[in-house]
Design a protein around this motif. Structure first.
Motif, PDB file in Angstrom:
ATOM      1  N   LEU B 636       0.839  -1.207   0.000  1.00  0.00           N
ATOM      2  CA  LEU B 636       0.000   0.000   0.000  1.00  0.00           C
ATOM      3  C   LEU B 636       0.873   1.255   0.000  1.00  0.00           C
ATOM      4  O   LEU B 636       0.614   2.224  -0.732  1.00  0.00           O
ATOM      5  N   ILE B 637       1.920   1.190   0.852  1.00  0.00           N
ATOM      6  CA  ILE B 637       2.814   2.358   0.917  1.00  0.00           C
ATOM      7  C   ILE B 637       3.439   2.615  -0.448  1.00  0.00           C
ATOM      8  O   ILE B 637       3.499   3.756  -0.940  1.00  0.00           O
ATOM      9  N   LEU B 639       2.286   1.759  -3.277  1.00  0.00           N
ATOM     10  CA  LEU B 639       1.253   2.243  -4.198  1.00  0.00           C
ATOM     11  C   LEU B 639       1.117   3.756  -4.084  1.00  0.00           C
ATOM     12  O   LEU B 639       1.077   4.476  -5.099  1.00  0.00           O
ATOM     13  N   VAL B 640       1.102   4.249  -2.856  1.00  0.00           N
ATOM     14  CA  VAL B 640       1.014   5.698  -2.644  1.00  0.00           C
ATOM     15  C   VAL B 640       2.251   6.391  -3.236  1.00  0.00           C
ATOM     16  O   VAL B 640       2.169   7.426  -3.901  1.00  0.00           O
ATOM     17  N   GLY B 643       2.077   6.359  -6.905  1.00  0.00           N
ATOM     18  CA  GLY B 643       1.030   7.298  -7.292  1.00  0.00           C
ATOM     19  C   GLY B 643       1.506   8.738  -7.194  1.00  0.00           C
ATOM     20  O   GLY B 643       1.289   9.547  -8.108  1.00  0.00           O
ATOM     21  N   SER B 644       2.211   9.069  -6.125  1.00  0.00           N
ATOM     22  CA  SER B 644       2.640  10.471  -5.939  1.00  0.00           C
ATOM     23  C   SER B 644       3.661  10.882  -6.998  1.00  0.00           C
ATOM     24  O   SER B 644       3.766  12.046  -7.356  1.00  0.00           O
ATOM     25  N   SER B 662       6.276  16.523  -1.777  1.00  0.00           N
ATOM     26  CA  SER B 662       6.487  16.409  -0.346  1.00  0.00           C
ATOM     27  C   SER B 662       5.967  15.067   0.166  1.00  0.00           C
ATOM     28  O   SER B 662       6.592  14.429   1.026  1.00  0.00           O
ATOM     29  N   VAL B 663       4.855  14.638  -0.396  1.00  0.00           N
ATOM     30  CA  VAL B 663       4.317  13.327   0.007  1.00  0.00           C
ATOM     31  C   VAL B 663       5.307  12.229  -0.334  1.00  0.00           C
ATOM     32  O   VAL B 663       5.621  11.357   0.492  1.00  0.00           O
ATOM     33  N   PHE B 666       8.098  12.259   2.124  1.00  0.00           N
ATOM     34  CA  PHE B 666       7.730  11.649   3.405  1.00  0.00           C
ATOM     35  C   PHE B 666       7.762  10.139   3.315  1.00  0.00           C
ATOM     36  O   PHE B 666       8.223   9.447   4.226  1.00  0.00           O
ATOM     37  N   ILE B 667       7.283   9.623   2.171  1.00  0.00           N
ATOM     38  CA  ILE B 667       7.196   8.158   2.078  1.00  0.00           C
ATOM     39  C   ILE B 667       8.590   7.546   1.942  1.00  0.00           C
ATOM     40  O   ILE B 667       8.860   6.466   2.470  1.00  0.00           O
ATOM     41  N   LEU B 670       9.741   7.222   5.277  1.00  0.00           N
ATOM     42  CA  LEU B 670       9.083   6.082   5.913  1.00  0.00           C
ATOM     43  C   LEU B 670       9.748   4.775   5.499  1.00  0.00           C
ATOM     44  O   LEU B 670       9.958   3.867   6.321  1.00  0.00           O
ATOM     45  N   VAL B 673      12.750   4.194   7.385  1.00  0.00           N
ATOM     46  CA  VAL B 673      12.451   3.652   8.709  1.00  0.00           C
ATOM     47  C   VAL B 673      12.201   2.160   8.617  1.00  0.00           C
ATOM     48  O   VAL B 673      12.740   1.371   9.402  1.00  0.00           O
ATOM     49  N   LEU B 674      11.416   1.779   7.615  1.00  0.00           N
ATOM     50  CA  LEU B 674      11.086   0.357   7.467  1.00  0.00           C
ATOM     51  C   LEU B 674      12.331  -0.473   7.222  1.00  0.00           C
ATOM     52  O   LEU B 674      12.430  -1.605   7.657  1.00  0.00           O
ATOM     53  N   ALA B 681      16.642   8.414   7.556  1.00  0.00           N
ATOM     54  CA  ALA B 681      15.268   8.885   7.672  1.00  0.00           C
ATOM     55  C   ALA B 681      15.233  10.292   8.247  1.00  0.00           C
ATOM     56  O   ALA B 681      14.526  11.179   7.752  1.00  0.00           O
ATOM     57  N   LEU B 685      13.946  13.609   6.186  1.00  0.00           N
ATOM     58  CA  LEU B 685      12.826  14.435   6.669  1.00  0.00           C
ATOM     59  C   LEU B 685      13.224  15.908   6.720  1.00  0.00           C
ATOM     60  O   LEU B 685      12.485  16.783   6.267  1.00  0.00           O
TER      61      LEU B 685
END
Lengths: 92, 806
Positions: B636-637, B639-640, B643-644, B662-663, B666-667, B670, B673-674, B681, B685
């Motif tokens: 899902l992440i 996918l976002v 998409g962005s 910016s999105v 951020f991902i 993320l 982090v994962l 990270a 940021l």
């Protein structure tokens, strides 16, 4: 069992992320998008918190703090720009 | 070690350094008088070698220059070099003397003139004295440069610049091909020394590079010696002052190619290609030059084309003479007559052409024009010049008792001998050679008569001349042509003065190894051979030439006579203009000035290089991908994230654009982090937020987003390029990953995990690597950031007002 709960929570947060992203794309107004971005920032805080539990570590705790501050600053600068047209005003 | 001969070759350069001082501080004396000393001394010095070379001795003085590359300034003096050295210094002295009276002390920049002239003289001595091909090449190019400088001596005239440029282009083109030929010779034989090359001639002949080397070297010789079709620069070089034309463009520089061919006959001679190329080019040049000379109306134009023609004649003689190498020890007289004629005519041409140029210069100087349509009737006004011209022209036409007659007879003998060779298909084609030679001689005769009658006979038409009071030239100007004309007569009456002192050693140098040591070539020059075919050919030349001259009134109005420009000039001009236009066109179609186009070029090249590499090494090799399982939320992440990124090209609002980037930022954080990279990270940021703020800061100054109408074709190109680029990078990284797993390299990171505490005293491995194990990178990245900061400050603070030059 506990891990499953965490994974479910992460999945739920991911769905929320996806929905927020749709709001970023669709808008319709800029304010909607800014709010969605701000919400994504907050959402990431939760995300990272769960990952810390999942990975059994505390190294990401300062990232959480920084993220909250930056989310605030970012939103603030975007909002200020929308209201005043500039981010940093000059006295002259 | 530097010997006296080395100093002799280099002395003109040294003298050239002193000229500007002499010119500046001794203004009252014409600078030429100082210059005159040098060629005179050198001439006497070289004369002293005659006894040694005529006894068959050669002088070799070594001087290391770049010994590791086999480039040494070795002086090699034999009969041929000596002949040229005497020509260069002897005629050089006469030309300097002539130029003293020709160039005005007050009006002309004499320092330039004599510096160039001495530069040329030194370079020419270097060419003919060197044994090393590279040294020859170096001096060869200096002669080209000096020649161009001298042609453009009156550099405010457009024609001078055109002539200088043209001669430069053509001779440098030839010089560079010659360098290529020399390099090939080095590849074959491993030496630049001419003596060693001649010693290894058999090996060179057997090589597969023999023909390319030969053709490249010949290109150099042909361009320098103004052979067909490279002769076009010589008539345009007539814009030079007349002493220069007399010296460079008749007696010395244009004979450098002749020298090279003569010198390398020992290396290349004896094969049909050499024989045919040189003979054919020489004969074509001979006839083309003599026919073109008839059409000229300018005195120097006639002389230029006649030089072209005479050079072709010498060249063809060297070509036919090279057959001697085929037979080695056959009937020497049969083949060597051509070489004898070449050497003899070389001397004769230098004498009579030098005097003719000087006479033309005198006429120009005294009447203000060189156009034969305006001149006429000068015989009574300028009797001495007329006599000099008559002697020179009669010699050039090949009339007895002048030296030109002797060499023309020998030339015809040499050409007739060709029919008796019986090699290289000569049985069938051979008869053409003497016929062409004969026709060309008729035209030579014709332009000689024309030049004399148009200049000196008829009526003096003062109204056409700028100078109203025409009179004979001053004595000083006449000395040099008188000496040369006297030489024409002396060599004509007593040719055997030269026979064994100069001509025979030169022949021995051109044809090394043909006769055994101790023997000499038979040099027998006489006026009367009996009733031979040559005699009848000469009579035929005279009769036909006179007939053509008598009927010349009929030819005068023909298109042939009117168009005096050579057809190859238009080939050169349109080629030159076409080259410029073509280059402009090529530049214009690809240098559009649009960044977009350049990005497309770069991307296409990268795509092709990657695709070709993958195809060549049977990639992409995506096997054995040892991947960890991907949980559902990660999908899902991603996918976002995708998409962005994908949405960005479709957004029309700039704030929305910033938010979308910016999105994705951020991902990425993320994802860090994962994948357990807390430092990354954190940095990601911070950078992301700073970028957002920076975007907002400059937002006000950014232009409005504009919808640019792109043609559909361009859209497709862009789409293909971007998809191809992404595909190639993805495939490349996947292949790299899977290939990395296939090899058994162990990662270096284990060392860091083990030693970060012990060696560096830190638990954070990333930080320890950044500041400890590999701190150098960090330092330089700090430098990058500081430079960026300083740049931003200077960009904002120091603004150009618009008028400054950047």
């Amino acid at each position: 069992m506990f891990d499953t709960v965490l994974i479910v929570a992460l999945s739920a947060l991911s769905i929320a992320l996806l929905l927020l992203f749709i709001r970023v794309v669709k808008g319709p107004s800029t304010q909607d998008r800014i709010l969605a971005l701000d919400a994504i920032g907050v959402l990431l805080v939760g995300f990272i918190g769960i990952i810390m539990i999942l990975q059994d570590t505390s190294v990401f705790s300062d990232i959480v703090l920084v993220l909250t501050i930056l989310g605030f600053v970012g939103t603030l600068s975007l909002s200020k720009f929308l209201e005043r047209g500039v981010v940093i005003e000059h006295d002259d | 070690m530097l010997t006296l001969l080395h100093w002799a070759a280099l002395s003109p350069f040294i003298a050239a350094v002193l000229i500007p001082f002499l010119y500046k501080y001794l203004k009252r004396i014409h600078t030429g008088w100082f210059v005159l000393i040098l060629p005179l001394v050198l001439f006497v010095y070289f004369l002293s070698f005659i006894p040694r070379t005529s006894s068959g001795e050669v002088i070799l003085n070594n001087l290391n220059w770049v010994p590791s590359l086999g480039i040494n300034f070795d002086i090699y003096l034999d009969g041929l070099s000596l002949l040229f050295a005497l020509l260069i210094t002897g005629i050089g002295a006469l030309v300097v003397l002539y130029s003293i009276y020709y160039l005005s002390k007050r009006k002309e920049k004499l320092n330039n003139f004599y510096v160039y002239l001495l530069m040329f003289m030194g370079a020419m001595l270097g060419v003919i004295l060197s044994d090393n091909l590279i040294v020859i090449y170096v001096f060869w190019e200096v002669t080209s440069i000096a020649s161009s400088l001298l042609i453009s001596y009156w550099y405010t005239r457009e024609k001078s610049i055109y002539g200088a440029q043209k001669s430069m282009f053509i001779t440098v083109f030839g010089g560079l091909s010659m360098l290529g030929g020399f390099s090939l010779l080095y590849v074959i034989a491993g030496t630049f020394s001419i003596r060693e090359l001649i010693a290894n001639a058999d090996m060179i002949m057997a090589s597969s590079l023999f023909i390319p080397a030969m053709i490249l070297v010949l290109l150099g010789a042909f361009t320098k010696s103004a052979q067909f079709p490279f002769h076009i620069w010589l008539p345009d070089a007539m814009e030079a002052p007349t002493p220069v034309s007399a010296y460079l463009h008749s007696a010395t520089m244009v004979k450098a190619g002749i020298y090279l061919v003569a010198r390398l006959t020992g290396v290349f001679g004896g094969v049909p290609e050499w024989f045919w190329i040189i003979t054919t080019v020489g004969l074509v040049t001979l006839i083309w030059g003599s026919v073109s000379a008839v059409r000229q109306k300018d005195l120097k134009g006639i002389l230029a084309y006649s030089t072209v023609s005479q050079l072709g004649m010498i060249m063809s003689l060297l070509g036919t003479g090279s057959a001697a190498f085929y037979f080695q020890n056959g009937d020497n007289a049969l083949y060597m007559t051509a070489i004898l004629a070449a050497v003899f005519h070389l001397i004769n041409h230098a004498t009579f052409k030098g005097s003719l140029f000087m006479a033309a210069g005198i006429i120009d100087h005294e009447t203000g024009t060189r156009d034969i349509r305006k001149l006429g009737g000068l015989m009574t006004v300028m009797p001495i010049t007329a006599t000099i011209s008559l002697i020179g022209l009669a010699s050039m036409a090949g009339l007895p008792p002048f030296n030109g007659f002797l060499s023309k007879e020998l030339f015809l003998t040499g050409m007739l001998n060709v029919t008796e060779y019986g090699i290289f298909n000569l049985e069938t084609l051979g008869i053409i050679i003497p016929v062409i030679a004969w026709i060309a001689s008729v035209f030579t005769f014709l332009y000689c008569i024309l030049m004399f009658t148009r200049t000196f006979m008829g009526d003096l038409n003062l109204s056409k001349l700028k100078v109203k009071h025409v009179h004979e030239a001053p004595v000083g100007m006449l000395i040099s042509p008188i000496i040369l004309a006297a030489l024409v007569i002396v060599f004509g009456l007593f040719p055997n003065l030269l026979a064994y002192s100069i001509i025979e050693p030169a022949m021995a140098a051109i044809a090394p190894g043909i006769i055994s040591p101790g023997e000499v070539f038979d040099v027998h020059i006489s006026h009367w051979h009996g009733f031979t075919p040559e005699l009848f050919m000469t009579i035929g030349i005279i009769i036909l030439g006179v007939l053509l001259f008598i009927t010349f009134k009929k030819w005068e109005n023909s298109a042939f006579y009117r168009g005096e420009r050579d057809i190859f000039n238009s080939v050169y001009d349109s080629g030159y203009n076409g080259l410029i236009a073509g280059s402009k066109w090529i530049t214009r179609i690809q240098m559009t000035g649009r960044l977009r186009d350049y990005f497309i070029y770069m991307s296409i090249f990268i795509i092709f290089i990657l695709a070709y590499t993958m195809y060549h090494y049977n990639l992409p090799a995506i096997q054995s991908l040892d991947l960890s399982p991907v949980p559902i939320y990660m999908w899902l992440i991603l996918l976002v994230f995708v998409g962005s990124v994908v949405i960005i090209p479709f957004i029309n609002n700039r704030i929305a654009l910033i938010i979308a980037t910016s999105v994705s930022g951020f991902i990425v954080a993320l994802l860090f982090v994962l994948f357990r990279a807390p430092d990354l990270a954190l940095t990601q940021l911070l950078i992301e937020s700073v970028s957002v703020i920076l975007f907002m800061l400059v937002f006000y100054h950014l232009p409005k987003l504009k919808k640019v109408k792109t043609p559909p074709k361009m859209k497709i190109v862009k789409l293909i390029v971007s998809i191809g680029f992404g595909l190639m990078i993805t495939l490349g990284s996947l292949s790299a990953f899977s290939m990395g797993q296939d090899t058994d390299f162990s990662s270096i990171s284990e060392y860091y995990t083990e030693n970060s505490k012990e060696e560096a005293g830190g638990y954070n491995i990333v930080n320890v690597i950044l500041v400890d194990f590999r701190g150098m990178d960090t330092m330089l990245e700090i430098l990058v950031v500081s430079m960026a900061v300083l740049t931003v400050v200077s960009l904002i603070k120091l603004r150009f007002k618009g008028s400054e030059d950047i």
